[in-house]
Design a protein around this motif. Structure first.
Motif, PDB file in Angstrom:
ATOM      1  N   ASP A 205      82.158   4.767   2.621  1.00 45.35           N
ATOM      2  CA  ASP A 205      81.461   5.799   1.863  1.00 45.35           C
ATOM      3  C   ASP A 205      80.525   5.085   0.889  1.00 45.35           C
ATOM      4  N   SER A 206      79.359   4.701   1.393  1.00 44.33           N
ATOM      5  CA  SER A 206      78.436   3.904   0.589  1.00 44.33           C
ATOM      6  C   SER A 206      77.695   4.766  -0.417  1.00 44.33           C
ATOM      7  N   GLY A 207      77.431   4.204  -1.570  1.00 43.42           N
ATOM      8  CA  GLY A 207      76.661   4.898  -2.590  1.00 43.42           C
ATOM      9  C   GLY A 207      75.171   4.701  -2.386  1.00 43.42           C
ATOM     10  N   LYS A 208      74.380   5.405  -3.176  1.00 50.00           N
ATOM     11  CA  LYS A 208      72.927   5.332  -3.039  1.00 50.00           C
ATOM     12  C   LYS A 208      72.371   3.965  -3.441  1.00 50.00           C
ATOM     13  N   ASP A 209      73.178   3.169  -4.150  1.00 55.08           N
ATOM     14  CA  ASP A 209      72.660   1.882  -4.597  1.00 55.08           C
ATOM     15  C   ASP A 209      72.360   0.945  -3.427  1.00 55.08           C
ATOM     16  N   VAL A 210      72.947   1.199  -2.256  1.00 57.47           N
ATOM     17  CA  VAL A 210      72.657   0.338  -1.103  1.00 57.47           C
ATOM     18  C   VAL A 210      71.229   0.539  -0.611  1.00 57.47           C
ATOM     19  N   MET A 211      70.545   1.562  -1.148  1.00 57.53           N
ATOM     20  CA  MET A 211      69.185   1.860  -0.711  1.00 57.53           C
ATOM     21  C   MET A 211      68.131   1.405  -1.715  1.00 57.53           C
ATOM     22  N   ASP A 212      68.565   0.760  -2.800  1.00 56.44           N
ATOM     23  CA  ASP A 212      67.603   0.222  -3.752  1.00 56.44           C
ATOM     24  C   ASP A 212      66.796  -0.900  -3.102  1.00 56.44           C
ATOM     25  N   PHE A 213      65.524  -0.951  -3.410  1.00 53.20           N
ATOM     26  CA  PHE A 213      64.700  -2.047  -2.895  1.00 53.20           C
ATOM     27  C   PHE A 213      63.584  -2.341  -3.886  1.00 53.20           C
ATOM     28  N   PHE A 214      63.025  -3.525  -3.754  1.00 58.44           N
ATOM     29  CA  PHE A 214      61.886  -3.944  -4.572  1.00 58.44           C
ATOM     30  C   PHE A 214      60.781  -4.433  -3.639  1.00 58.44           C
ATOM     31  N   THR A 215      59.560  -4.481  -4.167  1.00 60.63           N
ATOM     32  CA  THR A 215      58.429  -4.925  -3.358  1.00 60.63           C
ATOM     33  C   THR A 215      57.900  -6.267  -3.854  1.00 60.63           C
ATOM     34  N   ALA A 216      57.251  -6.987  -2.943  1.00 57.60           N
ATOM     35  CA  ALA A 216      56.730  -8.309  -3.291  1.00 57.60           C
ATOM     36  C   ALA A 216      55.582  -8.665  -2.357  1.00 57.60           C
ATOM     37  N   HIS A 217      54.689  -9.515  -2.850  1.00 63.82           N
ATOM     38  CA  HIS A 217      53.651 -10.092  -1.992  1.00 63.82           C
ATOM     39  C   HIS A 217      53.152 -11.389  -2.602  1.00 63.82           C
ATOM     40  N   GLU A 218      52.462 -12.177  -1.789  1.00 62.63           N
ATOM     41  CA  GLU A 218      51.828 -13.389  -2.295  1.00 62.63           C
ATOM     42  C   GLU A 218      50.552 -12.994  -3.034  1.00 62.63           C
ATOM     43  N   ALA A 219      50.475 -13.360  -4.307  1.00 60.81           N
ATOM     44  CA  ALA A 219      49.303 -13.034  -5.128  1.00 60.81           C
ATOM     45  C   ALA A 219      48.271 -14.142  -4.941  1.00 60.81           C
ATOM     46  N   MET A 220      47.389 -13.947  -4.012  1.00 62.47           N
ATOM     47  CA  MET A 220      46.446 -14.988  -3.618  1.00 62.47           C
ATOM     48  C   MET A 220      45.017 -14.674  -4.066  1.00 62.47           C
ATOM     49  N   GLN A 221      44.589 -13.421  -3.900  1.00 60.85           N
ATOM     50  CA  GLN A 221      43.227 -13.025  -4.254  1.00 60.85           C
ATOM     51  C   GLN A 221      43.221 -12.607  -5.722  1.00 60.85           C
ATOM     52  N   LEU A 222      42.916 -13.531  -6.609  1.00 64.16           N
ATOM     53  CA  LEU A 222      43.160 -13.328  -8.031  1.00 64.16           C
ATOM     54  C   LEU A 222      42.280 -12.266  -8.676  1.00 64.16           C
ATOM     55  N   ASP A 223      41.082 -12.024  -8.156  1.00 65.72           N
ATOM     56  CA  ASP A 223      40.288 -10.932  -8.729  1.00 65.72           C
ATOM     57  C   ASP A 223      40.973  -9.593  -8.495  1.00 65.72           C
ATOM     58  N   LEU A 224      41.608  -9.442  -7.347  1.00 63.32           N
ATOM     59  CA  LEU A 224      42.403  -8.242  -7.060  1.00 63.32           C
ATOM     60  C   LEU A 224      43.607  -8.154  -7.990  1.00 63.32           C
ATOM     61  N   GLU A 225      44.335  -9.269  -8.124  1.00 64.40           N
ATOM     62  CA  GLU A 225      45.541  -9.262  -8.954  1.00 64.40           C
ATOM     63  C   GLU A 225      45.198  -8.990 -10.420  1.00 64.40           C
ATOM     64  N   GLU A 226      44.092  -9.550 -10.885  1.00 65.73           N
ATOM     65  CA  GLU A 226      43.654  -9.285 -12.260  1.00 65.73           C
ATOM     66  C   GLU A 226      43.386  -7.792 -12.459  1.00 65.73           C
ATOM     67  N   ALA A 227      42.728  -7.170 -11.480  1.00 60.73           N
ATOM     68  CA  ALA A 227      42.395  -5.748 -11.594  1.00 60.73           C
ATOM     69  C   ALA A 227      43.637  -4.872 -11.640  1.00 60.73           C
ATOM     70  N   LEU A 228      44.729  -5.350 -11.087  1.00 65.65           N
ATOM     71  CA  LEU A 228      45.975  -4.571 -11.049  1.00 65.65           C
ATOM     72  C   LEU A 228      46.964  -5.025 -12.117  1.00 65.65           C
ATOM     73  N   THR A 229      46.491  -5.803 -13.080  1.00 68.56           N
ATOM     74  CA  THR A 229      47.327  -6.243 -14.196  1.00 68.56           C
ATOM     75  C   THR A 229      47.155  -5.272 -15.357  1.00 68.56           C
ATOM     76  N   ARG A 230      48.278  -4.885 -15.957  1.00 68.77           N
ATOM     77  CA  ARG A 230      48.252  -3.901 -17.037  1.00 68.77           C
ATOM     78  C   ARG A 230      49.042  -4.410 -18.246  1.00 68.77           C
ATOM     79  N   LYS A 231      48.590  -4.018 -19.426  1.00 65.13           N
ATOM     80  CA  LYS A 231      49.332  -4.348 -20.646  1.00 65.13           C
ATOM     81  C   LYS A 231      50.350  -3.261 -20.923  1.00 65.13           C
ATOM     82  N   VAL A 232      51.592  -3.671 -21.108  1.00 64.66           N
ATOM     83  CA  VAL A 232      52.690  -2.748 -21.419  1.00 64.66           C
ATOM     84  C   VAL A 232      53.373  -3.269 -22.674  1.00 64.66           C
ATOM     85  N   GLY A 233      53.218  -2.561 -23.773  1.00 70.62           N
ATOM     86  CA  GLY A 233      53.701  -3.089 -25.044  1.00 70.62           C
ATOM     87  C   GLY A 233      52.887  -4.321 -25.407  1.00 70.62           C
TER      88      GLY A 233
END
Length: 438
Positions: A205-233
């Motif tokens: 009887d598995s709980g919902k935690d077995v369905m947690d996942f995270f995303t990842a990628h190689e950050a290679m194209q830095l102009d793209l990565e810069e554009a998707l960078t945000r200040k939080v606090g």
């Protein structure tokens, strides 16, 4: 060290980045990307950082996998569901066999770019731009021009992917992810034991935690990565993914990629291969994690089967000497690429990849360090024929049946499930041996 900003990487030499012929169009695209909503939240990145710290202490085990390079044409519900289910099932297998909770990280929703040896290649006697992934150019020869508008396509395909996966996880039952298909593993000498484990997994009887996942990628194209960078606090995060990593070809200590990565607060991966010198590794870690934050750095080793003991032993020693905490992960695929003799297809042997993992486990055990996880290129598609071996006995002649990848070969579904059971079994054996010595 000079002050950091999301754009300070521009003062450093950059490798592996596409250069845009139409500068005005590129500026317009990047400005738009900088105003679009983030794909993930900073709190999720911090949650993953905590999980990676736990893996670094041996309290969890990381299962990371997915396509070598995602394709826009694969952004379809059935394929996305199948891909996520595979990673979740591999996690469930390791949890069940070892009793250790897992962290599931998918190479998905942003893994659209790939490093290449040269910016151009010769195809049918004609020099064309190398294929660098769908967010840079197309695979077909007519689409090889590097096109900044593809960065927007990559963003929206990533958004659609992540939206579907999140909605699937929120509505699906955990049982959907425990229905593991082992029909293709009947030739395995361990099939009876595997079948017993699968029945037990399905009965849980598995709980919902077995369905947690995270995303990842190689950050290679830095102009793209810069554009998707945000200040939080008072911190900056790359909010295109929970984890981003630096490739083995872009980790120069004085390079643009290290400069970008040192300022973001995400957990970050660093690929470490045979060319990494010990002093270079120490300097790299000091730049990326001067405050010695646990869970901040994941070292992703990629040596090749038969090369692990000599190289990993020295790298572990270097990390211990610098005193900076890391989580160790074994990339078992990128050091094991071969070309099939009979048809010249790029491929890998499943047995070589699994052997590298087992060698990593043995070296970490010897050195008193902890292997925190594995990193594989896999697909949930059952009929894909890209990697040799496994108990299904994939041969060179069989590669031509359904070779889909535009870049590197991936384990198919059954090869991936088989690898998960093999690694989990070895982890259980190590655990039992450790208890016996006490």
């Amino acid at each position: 060290m000079s002050a950091w900003t999301p754009a300070s990487w521009k003062s450093k030499p950059a490798c592996q980045m596409a250069e845009w012929e139409d500068k005005a169009l590129a500026t317009k695209v990047l400005d738009k990307l900088g105003k679009l909503p983030p794909l993930v939240q900073a709190s999720e990145c911090e949650k993953l950082k905590q999980r990676l710290a736990e893996a670094g202490r041996g309290e969890r085990f990381i299962i990371q996998g997915g396509d070598c390079a995602e394709r826009f044409i694969d952004c379809e519900a059935d394929r996305l569901e199948t891909q996520l289910k595979l990673i979740l099932q591999m996690g469930v297998i390791v949890e069940h066999v070892t009793g250790k909770p897992t962290v599931r990280i998918c190479r998905i929703a942003g893994q659209y770019g790939k490093p290449r040896s040269k910016p151009t290649e010769v195809v049918d006697g004609k020099e064309v731009m190398s294929f660098k992934g769908d967010n840079i150019n197309g695979f077909e020869i007519k689409d090889r021009k590097w096109d900044p508008e593809r960065l927007l396509q990559g963003y929206f395909h990533s958004t659609a992917t992540l939206n579907f996966l999140r909605s699937y996880v929120s509505s699906a039952e955990p049982a959907d992810c425990t229905n593991i298909d082992i029909n293709a593993l009947r030739a395995s000498k361990d099939y009876a034991e595997i079948a017993t484990d699968v029945r037990a997994i399905r009965a849980k009887d598995s709980g919902k935690d077995v369905m947690d996942f995270f995303t990842a990628h190689e950050a290679m194209q830095l102009d793209l990565e810069e554009a998707l960078t945000r200040k939080v606090g008072d911190k900056y995060y790359n909010l295109s993914a929970h984890l981003v990593w630096i490739g083995d070809r872009t980790r120069q200590v004085n390079g643009a990629h290290l400069e970008y990565f040192r300022g973001i607060s995400n957990p970050i991966g660093v690929k470490v291969g045979p060319s990494m010198k010990n002093d270079e590794l120490k300097e790299l870690l000091q730049i990326l994690n001067p405050t010695k934050e646990e869970g901040r750095i994941m070292i992703i080793t990629r040596y090749g089967a038969g090369k692990v003991e000599a190289m990993l032993t020295e790298h572990i020693k270097a990390v211990k000497e610098c005193g900076i905490p890391v989580t160790w992960q074994c990339d078992a695929v990128h050091g094991n690429g071969i070309v099939a003799e009979s048809n010249k297809y790029k491929t890998r042997r499943v047995e070589d990849c699994v052997q590298e993992i087992l060698e990593c486990m043995a070296v970490h055990k010897k050195c008193g360090s902890i292997l925190g996880g594995i990193h594989l290129e896999v697909t949930g598609q059952k009929t894909v024929t890209e990697c040799l071996g496994g108990c299904e006995g994939m041969t060179e002649a069989m590669l031509t049946k359904n070779y889909e990848t535009y870049c590197d070969p991936r384990f198919n579904y059954s090869q991936s499930i088989e690898a998960a059971f093999t690694v989990a079994g070895e982890m259980l054996h190590e655990r039992a041996a450790k208890r016996a010595r006490k």
